[in-house]
Design a protein around this motif. Sequence first.
Motif, PDB file in Angstrom:
ATOM      1  N   PRO A  87       0.801  -1.227   0.000  1.00 31.87           N
ATOM      2  CA  PRO A  87       0.000   0.000   0.000  1.00 31.87           C
ATOM      3  C   PRO A  87       0.839   1.286   0.000  1.00 31.87           C
ATOM      4  O   PRO A  87       0.370   2.321  -0.479  1.00 31.87           O
ATOM      5  CB  PRO A  87      -0.822  -0.117   1.287  1.00 31.87           C
ATOM      6  N   GLU A  88       2.062   1.218   0.529  1.00 29.61           N
ATOM      7  CA  GLU A  88       2.913   2.409   0.552  1.00 29.61           C
ATOM      8  C   GLU A  88       3.281   2.878  -0.857  1.00 29.61           C
ATOM      9  O   GLU A  88       3.638   4.034  -1.058  1.00 29.61           O
ATOM     10  CB  GLU A  88       4.200   2.123   1.333  1.00 29.61           C
ATOM     11  N   LEU A  89       3.198   1.966  -1.820  1.00 28.22           N
ATOM     12  CA  LEU A  89       3.598   2.304  -3.185  1.00 28.22           C
ATOM     13  C   LEU A  89       2.434   2.819  -4.033  1.00 28.22           C
ATOM     14  O   LEU A  89       2.644   3.212  -5.187  1.00 28.22           O
ATOM     15  CB  LEU A  89       4.214   1.078  -3.873  1.00 28.22           C
ATOM     16  N   HIS A  90       1.232   2.833  -3.484  1.00 20.92           N
ATOM     17  CA  HIS A  90       0.080   3.311  -4.256  1.00 20.92           C
ATOM     18  C   HIS A  90       0.263   4.789  -4.597  1.00 20.92           C
ATOM     19  O   HIS A  90       0.625   5.599  -3.754  1.00 20.92           O
ATOM     20  CB  HIS A  90      -1.214   3.131  -3.476  1.00 20.92           C
ATOM     21  N   GLY A  91       0.037   5.134  -5.855  1.00 21.81           N
ATOM     22  CA  GLY A  91       0.195   6.515  -6.309  1.00 21.81           C
ATOM     23  C   GLY A  91       1.570   6.830  -6.845  1.00 21.81           C
ATOM     24  O   GLY A  91       1.780   7.917  -7.390  1.00 21.81           O
ATOM     25  N   MET A  92       2.514   5.893  -6.731  1.00 21.44           N
ATOM     26  CA  MET A  92       3.851   6.170  -7.271  1.00 21.44           C
ATOM     27  C   MET A  92       3.780   6.260  -8.798  1.00 21.44           C
ATOM     28  O   MET A  92       2.900   5.675  -9.440  1.00 21.44           O
ATOM     29  CB  MET A  92       4.844   5.094  -6.857  1.00 21.44           C
ATOM     30  N   GLY A  93       4.704   6.993  -9.373  1.00 17.09           N
ATOM     31  CA  GLY A  93       4.692   7.146 -10.819  1.00 17.09           C
ATOM     32  C   GLY A  93       6.030   7.623 -11.341  1.00 17.09           C
ATOM     33  O   GLY A  93       6.929   8.004 -10.572  1.00 17.09           O
ATOM     34  N   THR A  94       6.149   7.617 -12.650  1.00 15.88           N
ATOM     35  CA  THR A  94       7.398   8.018 -13.284  1.00 15.88           C
ATOM     36  C   THR A  94       7.134   8.476 -14.712  1.00 15.88           C
ATOM     37  O   THR A  94       6.149   8.056 -15.342  1.00 15.88           O
ATOM     38  CB  THR A  94       8.400   6.834 -13.294  1.00 15.88           C
ATOM     39  N   THR A  95       7.980   9.318 -15.209  1.00 16.25           N
ATOM     40  CA  THR A  95       8.025   9.582 -16.634  1.00 16.25           C
ATOM     41  C   THR A  95       8.792   8.447 -17.301  1.00 16.25           C
ATOM     42  O   THR A  95       9.474   7.671 -16.633  1.00 16.25           O
ATOM     43  CB  THR A  95       8.747  10.906 -16.939  1.00 16.25           C
ATOM     44  N   LEU A  96       8.698   8.366 -18.617  1.00 13.18           N
ATOM     45  CA  LEU A  96       9.511   7.408 -19.363  1.00 13.18           C
ATOM     46  C   LEU A  96       9.676   7.905 -20.795  1.00 13.18           C
ATOM     47  O   LEU A  96       8.686   8.175 -21.478  1.00 13.18           O
ATOM     48  CB  LEU A  96       8.868   6.024 -19.378  1.00 13.18           C
ATOM     49  N   THR A  97      10.917   8.035 -21.214  1.00 15.62           N
ATOM     50  CA  THR A  97      11.240   8.327 -22.610  1.00 15.62           C
ATOM     51  C   THR A  97      12.219   7.262 -23.055  1.00 15.62           C
ATOM     52  O   THR A  97      13.308   7.136 -22.493  1.00 15.62           O
ATOM     53  CB  THR A  97      11.851   9.732 -22.763  1.00 15.62           C
ATOM     54  N   ALA A  98      11.805   6.466 -24.043  1.00 18.66           N
ATOM     55  CA  ALA A  98      12.612   5.327 -24.485  1.00 18.66           C
ATOM     56  C   ALA A  98      12.683   5.319 -25.999  1.00 18.66           C
ATOM     57  O   ALA A  98      11.695   5.608 -26.689  1.00 18.66           O
ATOM     58  CB  ALA A  98      12.016   4.015 -23.972  1.00 18.66           C
ATOM     59  N   MET A  99      13.872   4.958 -26.525  1.00 12.00           N
ATOM     60  CA  MET A  99      14.106   4.937 -27.968  1.00 12.00           C
ATOM     61  C   MET A  99      14.785   3.629 -28.330  1.00 12.00           C
ATOM     62  O   MET A  99      15.908   3.361 -27.903  1.00 12.00           O
ATOM     63  CB  MET A  99      14.963   6.138 -28.376  1.00 12.00           C
ATOM     64  N   ALA A 100      14.083   2.797 -29.122  1.00 10.89           N
ATOM     65  CA  ALA A 100      14.602   1.492 -29.535  1.00 10.89           C
ATOM     66  C   ALA A 100      15.197   1.615 -30.933  1.00 10.89           C
ATOM     67  O   ALA A 100      14.529   2.052 -31.873  1.00 10.89           O
ATOM     68  CB  ALA A 100      13.488   0.455 -29.514  1.00 10.89           C
ATOM     69  N   TRP A 101      16.430   1.202 -31.087  1.00  7.75           N
ATOM     70  CA  TRP A 101      17.247   1.403 -32.291  1.00  7.75           C
ATOM     71  C   TRP A 101      17.182   0.180 -33.196  1.00  7.75           C
ATOM     72  O   TRP A 101      17.223  -0.961 -32.730  1.00  7.75           O
ATOM     73  CB  TRP A 101      18.681   1.654 -31.851  1.00  7.75           C
ATOM     74  N   ASP A 102      17.099   0.410 -34.536  1.00  8.50           N
ATOM     75  CA  ASP A 102      17.080  -0.705 -35.473  1.00  8.50           C
ATOM     76  C   ASP A 102      18.154  -0.612 -36.551  1.00  8.50           C
ATOM     77  O   ASP A 102      18.123  -1.358 -37.530  1.00  8.50           O
ATOM     78  CB  ASP A 102      15.695  -0.827 -36.129  1.00  8.50           C
ATOM     79  N   GLY A 103      19.122   0.272 -36.380  1.00 11.49           N
ATOM     80  CA  GLY A 103      20.193   0.423 -37.354  1.00 11.49           C
ATOM     81  C   GLY A 103      19.967   1.531 -38.349  1.00 11.49           C
ATOM     82  O   GLY A 103      20.892   1.933 -39.062  1.00 11.49           O
ATOM     83  N   ALA A 104      18.739   2.063 -38.409  1.00 10.76           N
ATOM     84  CA  ALA A 104      18.420   3.170 -39.317  1.00 10.76           C
ATOM     85  C   ALA A 104      17.647   4.281 -38.628  1.00 10.76           C
ATOM     86  O   ALA A 104      17.497   5.367 -39.175  1.00 10.76           O
ATOM     87  CB  ALA A 104      17.618   2.662 -40.508  1.00 10.76           C
ATOM     88  N   GLY A 105      17.166   4.017 -37.436  1.00 11.63           N
ATOM     89  CA  GLY A 105      16.393   4.997 -36.698  1.00 11.63           C
ATOM     90  C   GLY A 105      15.826   4.381 -35.442  1.00 11.63           C
ATOM     91  O   GLY A 105      16.224   3.283 -35.031  1.00 11.63           O
ATOM     92  N   PHE A 106      14.888   5.099 -34.839  1.00 13.38           N
ATOM     93  CA  PHE A 106      14.344   4.703 -33.545  1.00 13.38           C
ATOM     94  C   PHE A 106      12.825   4.570 -33.595  1.00 13.38           C
ATOM     95  O   PHE A 106      12.141   5.362 -34.245  1.00 13.38           O
ATOM     96  CB  PHE A 106      14.656   5.764 -32.484  1.00 13.38           C
ATOM     97  N   ALA A 107      12.312   3.608 -32.847  1.00 13.84           N
ATOM     98  CA  ALA A 107      10.937   3.651 -32.365  1.00 13.84           C
ATOM     99  C   ALA A 107      10.981   4.386 -31.035  1.00 13.84           C
ATOM    100  O   ALA A 107      11.838   4.094 -30.191  1.00 13.84           O
ATOM    101  CB  ALA A 107      10.377   2.244 -32.186  1.00 13.84           C
ATOM    102  N   VAL A 108      10.103   5.349 -30.844  1.00 12.15           N
ATOM    103  CA  VAL A 108      10.130   6.186 -29.650  1.00 12.15           C
ATOM    104  C   VAL A 108       8.836   5.998 -28.868  1.00 12.15           C
ATOM    105  O   VAL A 108       7.737   6.007 -29.442  1.00 12.15           O
ATOM    106  CB  VAL A 108      10.293   7.675 -30.008  1.00 12.15           C
ATOM    107  N   ALA A 109       8.968   5.808 -27.561  1.00  9.59           N
ATOM    108  CA  ALA A 109       7.831   5.795 -26.641  1.00  9.59           C
ATOM    109  C   ALA A 109       8.084   6.874 -25.596  1.00  9.59           C
ATOM    110  O   ALA A 109       9.178   6.939 -25.025  1.00  9.59           O
ATOM    111  CB  ALA A 109       7.676   4.430 -25.982  1.00  9.59           C
ATOM    112  N   HIS A 110       7.072   7.696 -25.355  1.00 14.18           N
ATOM    113  CA  HIS A 110       7.282   8.840 -24.464  1.00 14.18           C
ATOM    114  C   HIS A 110       6.025   9.124 -23.662  1.00 14.18           C
ATOM    115  O   HIS A 110       4.917   9.180 -24.216  1.00 14.18           O
ATOM    116  CB  HIS A 110       7.654  10.077 -25.288  1.00 14.18           C
ATOM    117  N   ILE A 111       6.210   9.313 -22.354  1.00 14.40           N
ATOM    118  CA  ILE A 111       5.122   9.742 -21.483  1.00 14.40           C
ATOM    119  C   ILE A 111       5.720  10.558 -20.340  1.00 14.40           C
ATOM    120  O   ILE A 111       6.721  10.170 -19.746  1.00 14.40           O
ATOM    121  CB  ILE A 111       4.307   8.528 -20.969  1.00 14.40           C
TER     122      ILE A 111
END
Length: 283
Positions: A87-111
């Motif tokens: 219960p102490e962890l209820h309400g916890m949160g984080t941002t996340l910016t992630a970029m997955a590389w494929d040799g020519a560019g990135f898939a980007v996920a952002h929040i």
Amino acid sequence: MEHLWLRYAAGTDIGRRRRVNEDSAFAGPALLAVADGMGGHPHGDVASAAAITAVAGPPAGRDPAAALAAAVARASARLEELAAGDPELHGMGTTLTAMAWDGAGFAVAHIGDSRAYLLRGGDLFQITRDHTIVQTLVDGGRITPGEAADHPRASMLVRALQTGGDQRPDLFRQDAAPGDRYLLCSDGVSGFVPAGAIRDALAGAARPDDAVARLIALADAAGGLDNITCVVADAVAGPPDPADPPGRVPLLVGAVARPGGRGAAPGPAAGPTVPDPSPGSAR
């Protein structure tokens, strides 16, 4: 199309005012990611570490975009699981910016309001959009970007990886070109270092590790009011530089690297979310 590989570095600093570093980051040959645990909420360090551990987990297929979307969903589920068990962890949160590389560019996920930037041809571009109340006001024409910088609610999020909240990330493609330099950072950098100074630090550094050191120093000199974390990566053409360290060892920094943390990886990083597409990446 010319095959590219990533030369990368990552660094973090607790800053001058915070007692705990709630940021986490990962840098590897196929994934770059930064997460900033939400201040004012319980256990932001647990949330950011859990998010980075989830996106840096075992391979989930050969499509970077699909793998990254699945990894963000896995991160969201992990936060819910942790909160359900404590219960102490209820309400916890984080941002996340992630970029997955494929040799020519990135898939980007952002929040959230961590950011990704691109330095190309000497010009700096912010390639993510902040999920904040202030950015919503700017988008609606109610305040100017200049007014947003000093707004008292500048860091109030409208979207984040948070138990019980809106956890939909932005998902998009970012093509790369030789010579591109990418920066992922928490708002401990972008919130205190002007865009012009970020551009100069990135443009003036010979290598990613030099850029990381300069940006951390700039944020600290601006008061170090928040945790300071950044990942810098160059898109490099041709064979790897022999001067680079051998191997392709991923880097973990911040809360996720603290042994025994509740959200942290139980051991060494399992590797990037998608298989390494490059034959000779190095940090």
